[in-house]
Scaffold this motif. Structure first.
Motif, mmCIF file in Angstrom:
data_model
loop_
_atom_site.group_PDB
_atom_site.id
_atom_site.type_symbol
_atom_site.label_atom_id
_atom_site.label_comp_id
_atom_site.label_asym_id
_atom_site.label_seq_id
_atom_site.Cartn_x
_atom_site.Cartn_y
_atom_site.Cartn_z
ATOM 1 N N ILE A 41 0.935 -1.207 0.046
ATOM 2 C CA ILE A 41 -0.219 -0.092 0.172
ATOM 3 C C ILE A 41 0.854 1.367 -0.134
ATOM 4 O O ILE A 41 0.728 2.055 -0.941
ATOM 5 C CB ILE A 41 -0.776 -0.079 1.523
ATOM 6 C CG1 ILE A 41 -2.004 -0.706 0.855
ATOM 7 C CG2 ILE A 41 -1.646 0.890 1.279
ATOM 8 C CD1 ILE A 41 -2.604 -1.198 2.353
ATOM 9 N N LEU B 283 -6.017 -7.679 0.201
ATOM 10 C CA LEU B 283 -6.574 -6.102 0.841
ATOM 11 C C LEU B 283 -6.055 -5.507 0.188
ATOM 12 O O LEU B 283 -6.598 -4.574 -0.213
ATOM 13 C CB LEU B 283 -7.047 -6.507 1.530
ATOM 14 C CG LEU B 283 -8.372 -6.799 2.130
ATOM 15 C CD1 LEU B 283 -8.556 -7.018 4.144
ATOM 16 C CD2 LEU B 283 -9.377 -6.412 1.690
ATOM 17 N N ALA B 284 -4.585 -5.507 0.251
ATOM 18 C CA ALA B 284 -3.300 -4.278 -0.271
ATOM 19 C C ALA B 284 -3.680 -4.354 -1.856
ATOM 20 O O ALA B 284 -3.773 -2.938 -1.921
ATOM 21 C CB ALA B 284 -2.244 -5.077 0.728
ATOM 22 N N TYR C 242 -6.817 -2.519 -2.849
ATOM 23 C CA TYR C 242 -6.553 -0.921 -2.130
ATOM 24 C C TYR C 242 -6.336 -0.304 -3.381
ATOM 25 O O TYR C 242 -6.113 1.557 -3.744
ATOM 26 C CB TYR C 242 -6.305 -1.366 -0.922
ATOM 27 C CG TYR C 242 -6.002 0.464 -0.535
ATOM 28 C CD1 TYR C 242 -6.795 1.069 0.277
ATOM 29 C CD2 TYR C 242 -5.015 1.720 -1.116
ATOM 30 C CE1 TYR C 242 -7.119 2.666 0.573
ATOM 31 C CE2 TYR C 242 -5.011 2.774 -0.041
ATOM 32 C CZ TYR C 242 -5.812 3.369 0.306
ATOM 33 O OH TYR C 242 -5.736 5.252 0.580
ATOM 34 N N VAL C 243 -4.923 -0.932 -3.684
ATOM 35 C CA VAL C 243 -4.314 0.166 -4.751
ATOM 36 C C VAL C 243 -4.291 -0.211 -6.221
ATOM 37 O O VAL C 243 -5.090 0.706 -6.921
ATOM 38 C CB VAL C 243 -2.855 -0.845 -5.209
ATOM 39 C CG1 VAL C 243 -2.224 -0.048 -6.123
ATOM 40 C CG2 VAL C 243 -2.006 -1.063 -3.054
ATOM 41 N N PRO D 10 -8.210 -1.086 -7.109
ATOM 42 C CA PRO D 10 -9.287 -0.999 -7.289
ATOM 43 C C PRO D 10 -10.249 -1.662 -8.587
ATOM 44 O O PRO D 10 -11.043 -2.339 -8.360
ATOM 45 C CB PRO D 10 -10.422 -0.520 -6.772
ATOM 46 C CG PRO D 10 -9.436 1.074 -6.795
ATOM 47 C CD PRO D 10 -7.732 0.563 -6.754
ATOM 48 N N LEU E 29 -11.216 -5.557 -8.369
ATOM 49 C CA LEU E 29 -11.780 -6.375 -6.891
ATOM 50 C C LEU E 29 -12.673 -6.829 -6.988
ATOM 51 O O LEU E 29 -12.193 -8.536 -6.687
ATOM 52 C CB LEU E 29 -12.786 -4.892 -6.614
ATOM 53 C CG LEU E 29 -13.139 -5.295 -5.465
ATOM 54 C CD1 LEU E 29 -12.683 -5.514 -4.159
ATOM 55 C CD2 LEU E 29 -14.503 -3.840 -5.165
#
Length: 193
Positions: free
Chosen positions: A47, A98-99, A102-103, A105, A108
């Motif tokens: 992240i 999840l990381a 986050y970077v 999306p 997803l």
């Protein structure tokens, strides 16, 4: 697959590290926690925009995870330590997912599919182990598969380092993990008759 067939090459380093930690008075549970924190550190590094540090921390986490198991086998094994180990392994994997989400999306949904495939494969793995013990097998039954932890780390590393191929690698990981879950399910049907 790599865990089953390539461990013998890493085993001397794992054993030497386990001996070193034991001489320093560390316990397997302490190294489990260290492996967990290092794995979470990998997600934080990613992240923060440091993919190479993320990969380094991820692999260090995996190495420590192997070391804690060797330490546990050389001392008294704690059932809670086993629970902690398996739980922390999954949290590290989900932390990496999840990381990446986050970077990136834009991937997803494929990452969600990957998460579901990991849950499916691990559910079969853990359930077969539990049922095997209840049927009188001597110890927790370990089901090898195409995607074991090392393959996951290889694919996570590629996902982290090759963002231009992220969608393809994520879908490949999903397919391999789903195949492994099905492989374990069919093997369970065979061994639990």
């Amino acid at each position: 697959m790599l865990d089953t067939h390539a461990r013998k090459y890493a085993e001397p380093f794992i054993e030497h590290s386990a001996d070193w930690f034991l001489r320093k008075g560390r316990t397997a549970d302490q190294i489990t926690v260290l492996a967990f924190l290092t794995g979470i550190g990998a997600a934080v590094w990613y992240i923060a925009g440091a993919p190479w540090a993320a990969v380094l921390f991820l692999w260090l986490s995996g190495f420590l995870d192997a070391v804690d198991g060797t330490m546990a086998r050389r001392t008294s094994t704690s059932p809670f330590g086993t629970v902690l180990d398996v739980t922390f392994d999954r949290i590290v994997e989900i932390g990496i997912i999840l990381a990446i989400a986050y970077v990136h999306p834009e991937v997803l949904w494929p990452l969600l599919l990957l998460s579901v495939s990991i849950i499916f494969s691990m559910t079969v793995f853990l359930t077969v182990g539990t049922v095997s013990e209840k049927q009188g097998m001597k110890s927790f039954y370990y089901q090898a598969g195409v995607a074991e932890r090392t393959e996951g780390f290889v694919l996570f590393s590629l996902m982290i380092l090759l963002p231009q191929w992220l969608l393809f690698i994520t879908l490949l990981y999903f397919a391999v993990e789903t195949f492994t879950g099905m492989q374990r399910l069919f093997e369970a049907k065979r061994i639990l008759r």
